[in-house]
Design a protein around this motif. Structure first.
Motif, PDB file in Angstrom:
ATOM      1  N   GLN C  13       0.833  -1.201   0.000  1.00 17.71           N
ATOM      2  CA  GLN C  13       0.000   0.000   0.000  1.00 17.71           C
ATOM      3  C   GLN C  13       0.864   1.245   0.000  1.00 17.71           C
ATOM      4  OE1 GLN C  13      -3.769   0.319   0.552  1.00 17.71           O
ATOM      5  NE2 GLN C  13      -2.965   2.136  -0.444  1.00 17.71           N
ATOM      6  N   THR C  14       1.885   1.223   0.878  1.00 18.09           N
ATOM      7  CA  THR C  14       2.779   2.376   0.990  1.00 18.09           C
ATOM      8  C   THR C  14       3.476   2.647  -0.333  1.00 18.09           C
ATOM      9  OG1 THR C  14       3.215   1.705   3.267  1.00 18.09           O
ATOM     10  CG2 THR C  14       4.661   3.356   2.314  1.00 18.09           C
ATOM     11  N   ILE C  15       3.977   1.573  -0.918  1.00 14.33           N
ATOM     12  CA  ILE C  15       4.690   1.750  -2.185  1.00 14.33           C
ATOM     13  C   ILE C  15       3.742   2.281  -3.257  1.00 14.33           C
ATOM     14  CG2 ILE C  15       5.865   0.510  -4.044  1.00 14.33           C
ATOM     15  CD1 ILE C  15       7.169  -1.216  -1.984  1.00 14.33           C
ATOM     16  N   TRP C  16       2.552   1.740  -3.283  1.00 17.12           N
ATOM     17  CA  TRP C  16       1.578   2.175  -4.285  1.00 17.12           C
ATOM     18  C   TRP C  16       1.261   3.658  -4.121  1.00 17.12           C
ATOM     19  CZ3 TRP C  16      -0.458   1.526  -8.718  1.00 17.12           C
ATOM     20  CH2 TRP C  16      -1.701   2.086  -9.023  1.00 17.12           C
ATOM     21  N   ASP C  17       0.998   4.068  -2.865  1.00 15.64           N
ATOM     22  CA  ASP C  17       0.721   5.479  -2.618  1.00 15.64           C
ATOM     23  C   ASP C  17       1.907   6.334  -3.052  1.00 15.64           C
ATOM     24  OD1 ASP C  17      -1.138   5.072   0.512  1.00 15.64           O
ATOM     25  OD2 ASP C  17      -1.757   5.041  -1.594  1.00 15.64           O
ATOM     26  N   GLY C  18       3.088   5.799  -2.779  1.00 13.95           N
ATOM     27  CA  GLY C  18       4.294   6.531  -3.139  1.00 13.95           C
ATOM     28  C   GLY C  18       4.420   6.719  -4.636  1.00 13.95           C
ATOM     29  N   VAL C  19       4.078   5.682  -5.381  1.00 14.63           N
ATOM     30  CA  VAL C  19       4.150   5.787  -6.841  1.00 14.63           C
ATOM     31  C   VAL C  19       3.198   6.873  -7.327  1.00 14.63           C
ATOM     32  CG1 VAL C  19       3.598   4.630  -9.008  1.00 14.63           C
ATOM     33  CG2 VAL C  19       4.909   3.436  -7.287  1.00 14.63           C
ATOM     34  N   LEU C  20       1.989   6.874  -6.775  1.00 11.39           N
ATOM     35  CA  LEU C  20       1.027   7.884  -7.194  1.00 11.39           C
ATOM     36  C   LEU C  20       1.549   9.283  -6.880  1.00 11.39           C
ATOM     37  CD1 LEU C  20      -2.440   6.379  -6.191  1.00 11.39           C
ATOM     38  CD2 LEU C  20      -1.285   6.327  -8.395  1.00 11.39           C
ATOM     39  N   PHE C  21       2.065   9.451  -5.660  1.00 15.79           N
ATOM     40  CA  PHE C  21       2.594  10.757  -5.287  1.00 15.79           C
ATOM     41  C   PHE C  21       3.817  11.108  -6.126  1.00 15.79           C
ATOM     42  CE2 PHE C  21       2.754  14.360  -2.637  1.00 15.79           C
ATOM     43  CZ  PHE C  21       4.088  14.660  -2.434  1.00 15.79           C
ATOM     44  N   GLY C  22       4.544  10.061  -6.502  1.00 14.89           N
ATOM     45  CA  GLY C  22       5.757  10.280  -7.277  1.00 14.89           C
ATOM     46  C   GLY C  22       5.517  10.958  -8.608  1.00 14.89           C
ATOM     47  N   SER C  23       4.256  10.971  -9.055  1.00 13.39           N
ATOM     48  CA  SER C  23       4.010  11.639 -10.326  1.00 13.39           C
ATOM     49  C   SER C  23       4.298  13.133 -10.209  1.00 13.39           C
ATOM     50  CB  SER C  23       2.576  11.403 -10.799  1.00 13.39           C
ATOM     51  OG  SER C  23       1.670  11.772  -9.795  1.00 13.39           O
ATOM     52  N   THR C  24       4.163  13.699  -9.013  1.00 13.55           N
ATOM     53  CA  THR C  24       4.526  15.117  -8.855  1.00 13.55           C
ATOM     54  C   THR C  24       6.031  15.287  -9.046  1.00 13.55           C
ATOM     55  OG1 THR C  24       4.820  14.907  -6.470  1.00 13.55           O
ATOM     56  CG2 THR C  24       2.672  15.634  -7.255  1.00 13.55           C
ATOM     57  N   TYR C  25       6.802  14.363  -8.468  1.00 11.31           N
ATOM     58  CA  TYR C  25       8.251  14.439  -8.660  1.00 11.31           C
ATOM     59  C   TYR C  25       8.596  14.256 -10.132  1.00 11.31           C
ATOM     60  CZ  TYR C  25       8.744  13.839  -3.608  1.00 11.31           C
ATOM     61  OH  TYR C  25       8.676  13.972  -2.250  1.00 11.31           O
ATOM     62  N   PHE C 137     -11.176   4.148  -3.006  1.00 18.01           N
ATOM     63  CA  PHE C 137     -11.613   2.867  -3.559  1.00 18.01           C
ATOM     64  C   PHE C 137     -10.969   1.725  -2.826  1.00 18.01           C
ATOM     65  CE2 PHE C 137     -13.411   5.194  -6.937  1.00 18.01           C
ATOM     66  CZ  PHE C 137     -12.503   6.168  -7.303  1.00 18.01           C
ATOM     67  N   GLU C 138     -11.708   0.662  -2.713  1.00 18.02           N
ATOM     68  CA  GLU C 138     -11.109  -0.498  -2.054  1.00 18.02           C
ATOM     69  C   GLU C 138     -10.931  -1.613  -3.059  1.00 18.02           C
ATOM     70  OE1 GLU C 138     -12.067  -1.619   1.712  1.00 18.02           O
ATOM     71  OE2 GLU C 138     -12.169   0.435   2.453  1.00 18.02           O
ATOM     72  N   LEU C 139      -9.747  -2.201  -2.994  1.00 22.09           N
ATOM     73  CA  LEU C 139      -9.453  -3.298  -3.913  1.00 22.09           C
ATOM     74  C   LEU C 139      -8.935  -4.429  -3.047  1.00 22.09           C
ATOM     75  CD1 LEU C 139      -9.647  -3.218  -7.046  1.00 22.09           C
ATOM     76  CD2 LEU C 139      -7.159  -3.167  -7.058  1.00 22.09           C
ATOM     77  N   GLY C 140      -9.829  -5.214  -2.556  1.00 19.77           N
ATOM     78  CA  GLY C 140      -9.394  -6.248  -1.638  1.00 19.77           C
ATOM     79  C   GLY C 140      -8.870  -5.588  -0.381  1.00 19.77           C
ATOM     80  N   PRO C 141      -7.699  -5.963   0.073  1.00 18.06           N
ATOM     81  CA  PRO C 141      -7.150  -5.370   1.288  1.00 18.06           C
ATOM     82  C   PRO C 141      -6.510  -4.014   1.032  1.00 18.06           C
ATOM     83  CG  PRO C 141      -5.659  -7.027   0.444  1.00 18.06           C
ATOM     84  CD  PRO C 141      -6.846  -7.035  -0.474  1.00 18.06           C
ATOM     85  N   PHE C 142      -6.439  -3.636  -0.263  1.00 15.11           N
ATOM     86  CA  PHE C 142      -5.765  -2.377  -0.575  1.00 15.11           C
ATOM     87  C   PHE C 142      -6.745  -1.239  -0.738  1.00 15.11           C
ATOM     88  CE2 PHE C 142      -1.879  -4.476  -0.963  1.00 15.11           C
ATOM     89  CZ  PHE C 142      -2.045  -5.639  -1.691  1.00 15.11           C
ATOM     90  N   GLY C 143      -6.292  -0.045  -0.370  1.00 11.92           N
ATOM     91  CA  GLY C 143      -7.120   1.135  -0.575  1.00 11.92           C
ATOM     92  C   GLY C 143      -6.439   2.036  -1.588  1.00 11.92           C
ATOM     93  N   ILE C 144      -7.239   2.670  -2.428  1.00 12.63           N
ATOM     94  CA  ILE C 144      -6.658   3.607  -3.394  1.00 12.63           C
ATOM     95  C   ILE C 144      -7.226   4.976  -3.105  1.00 12.63           C
ATOM     96  CG2 ILE C 144      -6.370   4.175  -5.818  1.00 12.63           C
ATOM     97  CD1 ILE C 144      -6.816   1.292  -6.498  1.00 12.63           C
ATOM     98  N   ARG C 145      -6.337   5.890  -2.737  1.00 13.90           N
ATOM     99  CA  ARG C 145      -6.790   7.245  -2.448  1.00 13.90           C
ATOM    100  C   ARG C 145      -7.190   7.941  -3.729  1.00 13.90           C
ATOM    101  NH1 ARG C 145      -2.355  10.116   1.250  1.00 13.90           N
ATOM    102  NH2 ARG C 145      -3.393  11.929   0.387  1.00 13.90           N
ATOM    103  N   GLY C 146      -8.418   8.447  -3.734  1.00  9.25           N
ATOM    104  CA  GLY C 146      -8.933   9.121  -4.928  1.00  9.25           C
ATOM    105  C   GLY C 146      -8.130  10.342  -5.290  1.00  9.25           C
ATOM    106  N   ASP C 147      -7.717  11.110  -4.271  1.00 11.04           N
ATOM    107  CA  ASP C 147      -7.011  12.349  -4.606  1.00 11.04           C
ATOM    108  C   ASP C 147      -5.650  12.046  -5.211  1.00 11.04           C
ATOM    109  OD1 ASP C 147      -5.707  13.376  -1.340  1.00 11.04           O
ATOM    110  OD2 ASP C 147      -6.067  11.398  -2.202  1.00 11.04           O
TER     111      ASP C 147
END
Lengths: 296, 250, 298
Positions: C13-25, C137-147
């Motif tokens: 989850q952490t890595i996934w969130d990081g990838v999404l945030f990484g688009s700003t970088y 959104f929830e995908l099984g045990p994972f959550g995807i932050r909409g923002d």
């Protein structure tokens, strides 16, 4: 009186900081690592006087040697990183050092008191000067003795073959190696010398301000370090001194009444200076003009 | 003195030098000519150590130079000038000559301290000699960038000579010169030969090369297509074809 | 066993969130790399212009009480303009070969921008609205932050548009020509100053979007964001390879993930040290970055 002494001390320390970058810039190495070396010097000297109760002179000298050695080690990988990438690498290095000290906790109890670097709380109570009865004037003289020695050494370097070799490397590495100059030796030596000077000034700084905080060692300090010699010009030691006096004296202290506007003025001034005098305020042409007008 | 043994230098698919063999004797003035792209500058860069050969060896005074970097080859006695002048523009004429004092003799005669921090009288005399040699006595304190083109070429030559070389590589020194300057350069090169310096002269300006060289090698597409004295080269059909696209019998 | 699975999920989850945030970088990295590719210089004022754009966007939306998407649009436009101004004041008149002066000038520009922001806002951080904050959104045990997903989406769109402009339009071709051989480009009639101004403006546009996105993802806008953003942006640019757009994208996403991972296992105090260590590792093993120089000159 104390206010002016403080200002003079700051000018002295920043002049040394600027001169530590001066040699590196002459060899064409755009290094923002000086802030990191400055931090290492500060903490080392402070730890020696506070935790190990050393005398100030050996503390500062050891800080100088430790930092110089670190700079020597940094000098080699720095060779592999060219041009603007070195800027990024040295920024990263300085940040790493800052974060290292931000996390450094080394507390000892002496005479019922807890002293030493305290991680995120910084390193306070560096009271060597006050504990040993130094007057503010004595501190200023002590500090400036080192400043003048360093200025003298670099001025001498500029007048001699050393200065010419440093600048030859900075101007054209291919031509320099074709006339027999060993680029590795020159560039690593410059980095090491820069480390010595930055470490020395850091060690003195720690005792002058009596408390260290990671905010003092940010990239901003590193950019000040290169700003002084760039603004002052790389052909003359006094250019750096004048740049420091101008920036510290006028803008930071003298124009305090302008409040936040003085930093805006500062930024504006740098932009203007670089557009009109890209080789520094004291480039060879300006110095020639000054020399001619003195003769007349 | 210098042997180029089967040197090849490939840049990716381009064969800049192709199994080249040359031998230069001591005290010679050896010319190297050839159309553009024939590998002349690459040859200099390989001899100086700026490029390492893909195959083959550079042998100087019996020693294989292989991995030695450029500044060490200078200490062995190999100096060069550049096609596009590479002076140190923001250093003075004096300083340009001063930084070039890296030969083995210079290091021996001056003590370390004086070399780096002082200005002994030996140094002064030697640099003054170089200034005389290049007719730049009055310009010692001027920035190299403020010199005229011809003066810059003379300074670059003087700087290379200041390193006390035994082998001097000149990379198109006459480019952009007028007739008077070429005659002057001819005289200088001859005087250097009299001082015992072996010279390899890469050139396009035929009147200089033909006039001053003892022997000439002609390169085309990285290989040697002819070798001999100037008269032989001028009559050589392969040379004419390489340069002009035809030979006299066509 | 359960604990282990839990850890795996959390870390993913952490890595996934990081990838999404990484688009700003990634966007900031593209901005730096574009300018480096075009002029061989680093624009140190870049992140400052980006954050400044976000501030203006926020201010305008507060005055006009406009929808949030408006904030993004205004931020992007203002940063575009600022990119243009930074070019004119810090790069245009300085001789090409003088890297020191241009660097110093843009550092001066950064100071200037930072201090103007501090003065205007009296140094206190401001809340920045997020988009789709409540979406989750929830995908099984994972959550995807909409923002974060939105932020990532904007990043993709921006990159696609940029690549289209660079490779399918005459303007883009001129930019690439100047990047590769500026003298020859001029001889072909391309106006270098105009092209470089446009490059800086495009980079500014990306920066404005990135600035607004960062603020939206974090929820706060503050002048102290400029320096860390600059440093991370530079690190991403170098890891990706100076001058390489795909490199900047990959490096940006990677650094985002990497950073978030170390945040999770080591905490915020040590997180940035690992990012710096990552840079050093790259400098030792791949000093030219993942890809070197796609659009730059020799």
């Amino acid at each position: 009186m104390d206010f002016y002494l403080n200002l003079i001390n700051t000018i002295g320390i920043h002049t040394m900081l600027g001169l530590s970058a001066y040699l590196l810039l002459q060899t064409g190495q755009l290094s923002l690592a000086q802030a990191g070396f400055f931090a290492v010097g500060s903490y080392t000297a402070a730890i020696l006087t506070v935790i190990f109760q050393w005398n100030i002179i050996p503390s500062v000298l050891v800080a100088m040697l430790v930092t110089g050695f670190l700079a020597f080690l940094v000098g080699f990988p720095a060779l592999r990183v060219k041009g603007l990438m070195l800027v990024v690498a040295t920024i990263a290095f300085s940040e790493f050092v800052r974060m290292f000290f931000y996390n450094l906790k080394w507390r000892v109890t002496k005479n019922g008191e807890e002293i030493g670097p305290d991680g995120t709380m910084g390193f306070a109570e560096i009271r060597y000067f006050s504990d040993n009865g130094w007057s503010n004037l004595e501190v200023t003289f002590f500090l400036w003795t080192f400043v003048i020695i360093i200025m003298g050494v670099i001025w001498w370097s500029d007048q001699s073959r050393t200065g010419a070799v440093l600048r030859a490397v900075g101007e054209d590495e291919l031509a320099a190696s074709s006339v027999g100059i060993n680029l590795t030796v020159v560039k690593v030596s410059a980095m090491t010398a820069g480390g010595f000077i930055a470490g020395l000034s850091g060690g003195l700084y720690a005792h002058q301000v009596t408390s260290l905080d990671h905010h003092s060692f940010t990239v901003l300090l590193g950019t000040f370090a290169i700003a002084y010699p760039i603004l002052g010009g790389l052909s003359n030691v006094f250019g750096t001194l004048v740049a420091v006096i101008f920036i510290q004296g006028l803008l930071v202290e003298g124009l305090r009444f302008l409040g936040d506007w003085r930093m805006i003025l500062f930024g504006l001034l740098i932009v203007l200076a670089m557009n009109f005098k890209p080789l520094g305020l004291f480039d060879k042409q300006t110095i020639a003009i000054i020399k001619r007008s003195i003769r007349v | 003195m210098l042997k180029i043994e089967s040197i090849s230098k490939h840049f990716g698919g381009v064969k800049a030098l192709n199994e080249l063999n040359l031998e230069v004797g001591e005290g010679e003035i050896f010319g190297v000519i050839g159309p553009n792209g024939s590998g002349k500058s690459t040859l200099i860069n390989v001899i100086c150590g700026i490029f390492l050969p893909t195959k083959g060896d550079v042998i100087f005074e019996g020693q294989i130079l292989s991995e030695k970097p450029t500044h060490q080859r200078l200490k062995k006695g190999i100096a060069r000038t550049f096609q596009n002048i590479r002076l140190f523009p923001n250093l003075t004429v004096w300083q340009n000559l001063w930084v070039a004092r890296n030969s083995v003799e210079d290091i021996k005669t001056e003590s370390s301290f004086y070399r780096w921090f002082g200005k002994s009288s030996i140094v002064k005399k030697e640099i003054e000699k170089m200034l005389e040699f290049s007719n730049l006595e009055n310009r010692a304190d001027e920035l190299a960038s403020s010199l005229a083109f011809g003066e810059q070429r003379r300074l670059e030559l003087a700087r290379a000579v200041a390193t006390k070389p035994r082998l001097l590589l000149l990379d198109e020194p006459a480019a952009g010169m007028n007739k008077d300057e070429i005659r002057d350069l001819d005289k200088r090169i001859r005087s250097l030969q009299l001082q015992g310096i072996t010279i390899i002269l890469i050139e396009h300006v035929m009147e200089l090369v033909m006039g001053v060289a003892d022997r000439i090698a002609v390169l085309n597409f990285g290989s040697k297509i002819a070798e001999g004295n100037p008269q032989e080269i001028q009559k050589n059909e392969a040379v004419q074809e390489a340069y002009l696209g035809y030979s006299e019998d066509d | 066993m359960e604990d282990f699975l839990y850890e795996v999920v959390e870390i993913t989850q952490t890595i996934w969130d990081g990838v999404l945030f990484g688009s700003t970088y990634a966007l900031i990295g593209i901005g730096f790399t574009l300018i480096f590719g075009a002029m061989g210089k680093l624009n140190m004022a870049y992140a400052g212009a980006a954050i400044a754009g976000a501030y203006v966007g926020l201010a305008v939306s507060m005055f006009l009480d406009a929808p949030i998407i408006f904030v993004f649009a205004v931020s992007a436009l203002v940063s575009t303009l600022m990119g243009y101004i930074v070019y004119q004041t810090c790069f245009r008149f300085i001789p090409t070969h003088n890297h020191l002066a241009a660097l110093m000038a843009s550092v001066g520009g950064l100071f200037l921008i930072d201090e103007v922001i501090v003065l205007a806002t009296r140094g206190s951080p401001m809340n920045f609205p997020g988009l789709f904050e409540d979406a989750y959104f929830e995908l099984g045990p994972f959550g995807i932050r909409g923002d974060l997903l939105f932020v990532f989406f904007i990043g993709i769109v921006s990159t696609v548009v940029l690549l289209y402009v660079l490779f399918k339009t005459r303007l883009g071709m001129a930019t690439r020509a100047v990047a590769q051989q500026d003298v020859a480009a001029q001889l072909c009639g391309i106006n270098i100053h105009r092209t470089n101004s446009i490059t800086f403006s495009i980079a500014g546009l990306l920066g404005g979007i990135a600035g607004a996105m960062t603020a939206a993802a974090v929820g706060v806008l503050s002048p102290v964001m400029t320096v860390p953003l600059t440093i991370k942006g530079l690190i991403v640019t170098v890891i990706g390879g100076l001058g390489s757009i795909p490199g900047a994208i990959i490096a940006g996403l990677f650094v985002g993930a990497f950073e978030n991972f170390f945040l999770y296992i080591r905490g915020i105090d040590e997180r940035d040290m690992y990012v710096v260590a990552l840079l050093f590792i790259f400098l030792v093993f791949r000093p030219n970055g993942i890809f070197s120089k796609t659009i730059t000159r020799d």
